[in-house]
Design an enzyme around this catalytic site. Structure first.
Site, mmCIF file in Angstrom:
data_model
loop_
_atom_site.group_PDB
_atom_site.id
_atom_site.type_symbol
_atom_site.label_atom_id
_atom_site.label_comp_id
_atom_site.label_asym_id
_atom_site.label_seq_id
_atom_site.Cartn_x
_atom_site.Cartn_y
_atom_site.Cartn_z
ATOM 1 N N ASP A 201 -5.889 -11.406 20.329
ATOM 2 C CA ASP A 201 -7.158 -11.705 20.977
ATOM 3 C C ASP A 201 -7.814 -10.432 21.512
ATOM 4 O O ASP A 201 -7.138 -9.574 22.080
ATOM 5 C CB ASP A 201 -6.870 -12.664 22.149
ATOM 6 N N GLU A 242 -8.632 -9.940 16.166
ATOM 7 C CA GLU A 242 -9.989 -10.342 16.495
ATOM 8 C C GLU A 242 -10.688 -9.104 17.022
ATOM 9 O O GLU A 242 -10.446 -8.668 18.143
ATOM 10 C CB GLU A 242 -10.018 -11.433 17.567
HETATM 11 C C1 NOJ Z 1 -11.723 -14.474 22.286
HETATM 12 C C2 NOJ Z 1 -11.428 -15.908 22.035
HETATM 13 O O1 NOJ Z 1 -11.738 -16.219 20.702
HETATM 14 C C3 NOJ Z 1 -12.251 -16.711 23.035
HETATM 15 O O2 NOJ Z 1 -12.172 -18.076 22.751
HETATM 16 C C4 NOJ Z 1 -11.787 -16.385 24.415
HETATM 17 O O3 NOJ Z 1 -12.621 -17.023 25.367
HETATM 18 C C5 NOJ Z 1 -11.829 -14.888 24.682
HETATM 19 N N1 NOJ Z 1 -11.281 -14.113 23.599
HETATM 20 C C6 NOJ Z 1 -11.072 -14.538 25.944
HETATM 21 O O4 NOJ Z 1 -9.676 -14.649 25.707
#
Ligand code: NOJ
Ligand code: CA
Length: 551
Positions: A201, A242
């Site tokens: 993440d 991500e």
């Molecule tokens: C990215 C995630 O995809 C999202 O859903 C989340 O709110 C944020 N990171 C914070 O962890």
């Protein structure tokens, strides 16, 4: 290259255990339910589940606010259930990757509680503090419009803490070696319980320098260290990043020789793909494919249409963004964070099966690995009455029984969609299973074809000039085998002419019918595509379907 890289020809499926299947009637999905539905996923043909956060959490950001990294939230089951689940999946040839959310913790995490208790506490330096409110506290919010600041005063210790996301998600000080050691321990823990890797993440923020007055410089070596650790513990586990970054920094995330992230989500292509769907013009999409061409041989793109967040349009030009808003999210309530759309794909395309098929056919044929989202195989909709991104996170629609067959409970944590054209009595898995032409059965056939075309996962692609901006033609080649895919994004019927420039390229066989096409004397093909139509061809004739060469 090593032929074992399983993620190269995989089909990923993203789901949240809490909205998939509830077995004890408390209105929340659980691991027991997910296990009951594993055979559905195996039948669909997916090969890897991306499981969204399920660790203990106060759930103020759907589990992306973890308060215990070493446990399953009791609402979903136990560590024992989790371990049974990974075993179940493995037995059916399905791998499991899980979210690794280590940019921040929940403010309810014992580390943060300890950190704020005193400036001399053991975990104080695990977070990022400032005595005064930093000058840039009103900048860099990830959720503009909802999140007010990136620094919030902690009433307990009187100092400000840094949070890139919501104020209940204090950032971990990832430059602190103790924090990094703990992150490795978290990874090692879940690897022991059978996971095949992590969707990491918020990677750019994890590796960014943090602190008052600090420039946000990325420390890419952190990624190499995590990768080295992962691979030592488990040779075939992967990291999927991500990182919504500009193409010029992609190589930093992959590492020049592939020593950092195995996979990255292709946000660049995602946004331009939506522009193509909105405008019928594929030229910016072709450009984004070219811009993200370079990656190390072991690196791989994860392609997607809609994910669990808003459709972020921040990388488009203002005019392009407005075109996508106008087509797919014209009303304020459909939009989010000044840059995106919070709807699911099917409602954006008004349930138009031809356009949904176009979008998914493209997803399955793009160079890289397709990442589906639960319910998209049914064409599920959204509920804009729910707040922010929850609109697109409603329970899976299994049948026309009460609560969509998701739960026997009275009160659901997130309501099912029971109104409008996407309501569960109309859109559900049971109903679609019995209909040969349903989205579900179509998706299953597409997945099967995608797996039979490893070129798409492993190969190099070429954008073929068709002379028409409405059509994207991609020819992907691996080990002397090629697949040609055509996608007509326009609402008009289009006839294109093109040559593939090889002797083999004179013969095309349609992979979804028995159609065979031969080039004319000059080696030129002529194909007519109906509005929003797609075609997949194997290049070189029938032999290449039946006896695909292996080297
Ligand atoms: C990215 C995630 O995809 C999202 O859903 C989340 O709110 C944020 N990171 C914070 O962890
Ligand atoms: Ca339950």
């Amino acid at each position: 290259m090593i032929g074992d890289l399983w993620y190269k020809n995989a089909v990923f499926y993203c789901l949240h255990v809490g909205t998939f299947m509830d077995t004890n009637g408390d209105g929340v999905g659980d691991f027991a339910g997910l296990m009951q539905r594993i055979d559905y996923l195996a039948g669909l043909g997916i090969t890897c589940i991306w499981l969204m956060p399920f660790q203990t959490s106060p759930h103020r950001d759907d589990g992306y606010d973890v308060s215990d990294y070493y446990n399953v939230d009791p609402r979903y089951g136990t560590l024992g259930d989790f371990t049974e689940f990974t075993r179940y999946a493995r037995q059916r040839g399905i791998r499991v990757i899980i979210d690794l959310v280590v940019n921040h913790t929940s403010d309810q995490h014992p580390w943060f509680k300890d950190a704020r208790s005193s400036t001399r506490s053991r975990h104080r330096d695990w977070y990022v503090w400032s005595k005064k409110k930093p000058a840039d506290a009103d900048e860099g919010m990830v959720f503009p419009g909802v999140q007010k600041s990136t620094w919030t005063r902690d009433a307990v210790s009187g100092e400000y803490y840094f949070h890139r996301f919501y104020d209940f998600q204090p950032d971990l000080a990832t430059s602190n070696p103790d924090v990094m050691a703990e992150i490795r321990k978290v990874m090692g823990f879940w690897l022991e319980l059978g996971v095949d890797g992590f969707r990491m993440d918020a990677v750019p923020f994890v590796i960014s320098g943090k602190g008052a007055g600090q420039r946000h410089v990325e420390h890419y070596d952190v990624l190499r260290d995590l990768r080295a650790f992962l691979q030592w513990r488990r040779g075939d586990a992967v990291l999927l990043a991500e990182a919504n970054v500009l193409p010029k920094t992609d190589m930093q995330y992959f590492g020049a020789s592939g020593e950092r992230m195995h996979m990255m989500f292709n946000f660049q292509v995602n946004q331009h793909l939506f522009y193509a769907l909105a405008s019928g013009d594929t030229r910016p999409l072709a450009k984004s494919l070219a811009a993200t061409r370079s990656k190390p041989p072991t690196g791989q793109w994860g392609n997607f249409l809609r994910n669990h967040d808003e459709l972020d349009l921040g990388r488009l030009t203002e005019a392009q963004r407005q075109a996508v808003f106008a087509a797919f999210g014209p009303e304020k309530r459909m939009q989010l964070y000044d840059r995106g759309i919070r709807r699911r794909l099917a409602p954006m395309l008004r349930g138009d099966r031809r356009r949904m098929a176009l979008a998914y056919s493209l997803l399955f044929s793009l160079p890289g690995t397709p990442v589906l989202r639960y319910g998209d195989e049914l064409g599920m909709g959204d509920d804009l009455r729910l707040k922010e991104r929850t609109a697109a996170r409603t329970p899976m629609q299994w049948s026309d029984e009460p609560n969509a067959g998701f739960s026997t409970g009275e009160a659901l944590a997130v309501p099912v969609i029971d109104e409008g054209p996407f309501a569960y009595p109309l859109v559900n898995a049971a109903r679609q299973r019995g209909d040969t032409d349903s989205m579900l059965n179509w998706t299953e056939r597409m997945i099967r074809m995608r797996k039979e075309c490893p070129e798409l996962g492993w190969g190099d692609f070429e954008v073929i000039d068709t002379g028409n901006r409405g059509v994207l033609a991609l020819c992907t080649t691996w080990k002397n085998n090629s697949v040609l895919t055509l996608h007509n994004f326009s609402g008009d019927s289009i006839t294109i002419r093109f040559t593939l420039g090889t002797e083999r390229g004179r013969h095309l066989v349609n992979l979804f019918s028995s159609e065979r096409i031969e080039a004319d004397a000059r080696g030129r093909h002529e194909v007519t595509l109906e509005p929003h139509a797609y075609r997949w061809f194997r290049v070189g004739g029938l032999d290449y379907i039946l006896h695909r060469r292996l080297s």
